[in-house]
Design a protein around this motif. Structure first.
Motif, PDB file in Angstrom:
ATOM      1  N   SER A  45      41.027  71.271  37.435  1.00  0.00           N
ATOM      2  CA  SER A  45      41.067  70.557  38.714  1.00  0.00           C
ATOM      3  C   SER A  45      40.764  69.075  38.501  1.00  0.00           C
ATOM      4  CB  SER A  45      40.057  71.161  39.682  1.00  0.00           C
ATOM      5  OG  SER A  45      40.402  72.492  40.011  1.00  0.00           O
ATOM      6  N   ILE A 216      36.064  68.951  44.487  1.00  0.00           N
ATOM      7  CA  ILE A 216      37.001  69.676  43.627  1.00  0.00           C
ATOM      8  C   ILE A 216      36.344  70.077  42.301  1.00  0.00           C
ATOM      9  CG2 ILE A 216      39.088  69.397  42.230  1.00  0.00           C
ATOM     10  CD1 ILE A 216      40.275  67.785  44.515  1.00  0.00           C
ATOM     11  N   LYS A 226      43.025  75.983  40.154  1.00  0.00           N
ATOM     12  CA  LYS A 226      43.279  74.616  39.668  1.00  0.00           C
ATOM     13  C   LYS A 226      43.792  73.802  40.846  1.00  0.00           C
ATOM     14  CE  LYS A 226      46.748  73.518  36.868  1.00  0.00           C
ATOM     15  NZ  LYS A 226      47.549  73.349  35.631  1.00  0.00           N
TER      16      LYS A 226
END
Length: 449
Positions: A45, A216, A226
């Motif tokens: 991510s 994130i 992801k």
């Protein structure tokens, strides 16, 4: 070809395709760096910035990738739709929920978090203020009030109101929880979140990206997914705020598109009668195509699909006005002059560094000459000279039979001088006694619109 050969009031047949909408830019073919491959290369991510000037097609390029890549969940957030800017996180949750078909549920949750404040905070505070005179003195010690009276009552009201209001940190936490629930419900393991116009939100937009980056990277619930947040950022914003962006952007990709073809764009936008198919006129379409593509090639940092659509809107309006005023315009000359308004004249090497450069149009108007060595002069010359049946303004190689003609074209043998005339001009008037070679003329009124 003179203007009497074509009978129409407007050379544009579909004005709706000239409005500002990145989905319509797909009519113009560009070659991009392989954005799809780059997005796939990120292993975890991340927040990615795609940097490029406004209107160069960043959104269009991503939309094309979206059509090719169906194995990920795409989400879109346009920050400019939320002008208050402080509500960007609320806006993100609402937009994500809409696209996942969960907007009603998400709105109920958002309203639920606010309802305690709105429904009970102020009324209870007001109640405590009004009844403070009937409350024993000792009861005020929990708010730090030493005596009864209006001041103490006010403090009581403030204290009680504060109990029911949620701190910004708690508010942010609850919104993040709602967003986490929405993202967790997505079946696909990879999520692309496209964030548009965040650079126009100034410091609030950068703060939003910082919070999004932390969310994130540190959300335990989402560690199996992801999530790639793709922020579209202008060159100016990147240069002005680089240090701030470095805190929240993991990767920078610089967007430098190269023009492919405007064939499909021309088929959809130009009127059917603009390019007759007879032998006399059939090469004018390919020359106009070369001219439009040439604008992107000669002015790579200034020319964009957005600007091309603006040029055509302006040219269409100017053409109609010229006809209303009793002139007999050739729409291609009108288009050529309108295009020159939005591109810089880079021939003045003596211009001080950093100063605003005059447009090509202003240079034509000041000098009363269109240089034959410019793209504009080459286009007009190729259209005017009837002996040029088939050629191209932009090709790397030419067959030998055209070599001399093309050499004249590329070297700009003819320049166009302005004259006062409303007649259909013969365009090129050869004067064998001119030392500087043949001259060409163009009516001055083209520079008055």
């Amino acid at each position: 070809m003179n203007s009497k050969d074509i009978k129409f009031d407007d050379f544009i047949k579909n004005h709706s395709l000239l409005k500002e909408d990145h989905r319509l830019d797909e009519l113009i073919e560009f070659y991009y760096a392989d954005i799809k491959k780059r997005l796939e290369s990120y292993q975890k991510s991340s927040v990615v910035a795609i940097v490029g000037p406004y209107g160069t097609g960043k959104s269009t390029a991503l939309n094309q990738v979206r059509q090719q890549k169906n194995d990920v969940q795409w989400l879109q957030f346009d920050a400019w739709r939320y002008p208050e800017r402080k509500g960007l996180w609320d806006g993100l949750v609402i937009e994500v929920a809409k696209q996942l078909g969960q907007d009603k549920k998400a709105l109920r949750k958002l309203d639920g978090h606010k309802s305690v404040i709105g429904r009970w905070g102020s009324p209870v505070a007001e109640f405590f203020t009004q009844v403070s005179d009937f409350i024993p003195k000792d009861a005020f010690t929990w708010v730090g009030a030493a005596t009864k009276g209006s001041g103490a009552a006010s403090k009581v009201g403030e204290k009680v109101s504060g109990i029911f209001e949620k701190s910004p940190a708690k508010r942010t936490y609850e919104i993040e929880r709602i967003l986490s629930d929405l993202l967790l419900a997505i079946e696909k393991d990879t999520i692309y979140l496209v964030v548009e116009d965040i650079d126009r939100s100034g410091a609030d937009g950068i703060n939003f990206l910082e919070t999004l980056s932390f969310f994130i990277s540190n959300s335990e619930e989402l560690k199996e997914k992801k999530i790639i947040a793709i922020a579209l950022i202008s060159n100016n914003s990147y240069e002005d705020n680089l240090e701030s962006y470095l805190k929240c952007i993991d990767y920078f990709e610089f967007f430098e598109p190269r023009i492919g073809s405007v064939n499909h764009f021309m088929e959809q936008v130009f009127a059917d009668g603009a390019f007759p198919e007879d032998d006399k006129h059939k090469h004018f379409k390919s020359l106009t195509k070369d001219f439009l593509e040439g604008l992107f090639k000669e002015f790579p940092t200034d020319m964009t699909p957005r600007k091309l659509k603006l040029m055509l809107r302006q040219a269409s309006n100017a053409y109609r006005l010229q006809k209303i005023d009793g002139h007999s315009p050739d729409w291609r000359v009108t288009l050529c002059m309108q295009a020159a308004k939005y591109l810089p004249d880079e021939s003045d090497a003596m211009a001080p560094r950093g100063t605003a450069m005059m447009s090509c149009f202003e240079e034509f108007k000041n000098s009363e000459t269109i240089s034959g060595s410019s793209l504009f002069g080459s286009y007009l010359y190729a259209l005017a000279d009837k002996s040029i049946i088939e050629t191209s303004l932009y090709k790397d190689t030419y067959d030998e039979s055209r070599e001399r003609r093309i050499k004249q074209l590329k070297e700009g043998r003819y320049s166009f001088n302005m004259i006062e005339s409303d007649n259909d001009l013969p365009w090129i008037n050869r004067d064998p006694f001119e030392d500087s070679g043949p001259r060409a003329y163009i009516a001055r009124y083209y520079l008055e619109y």
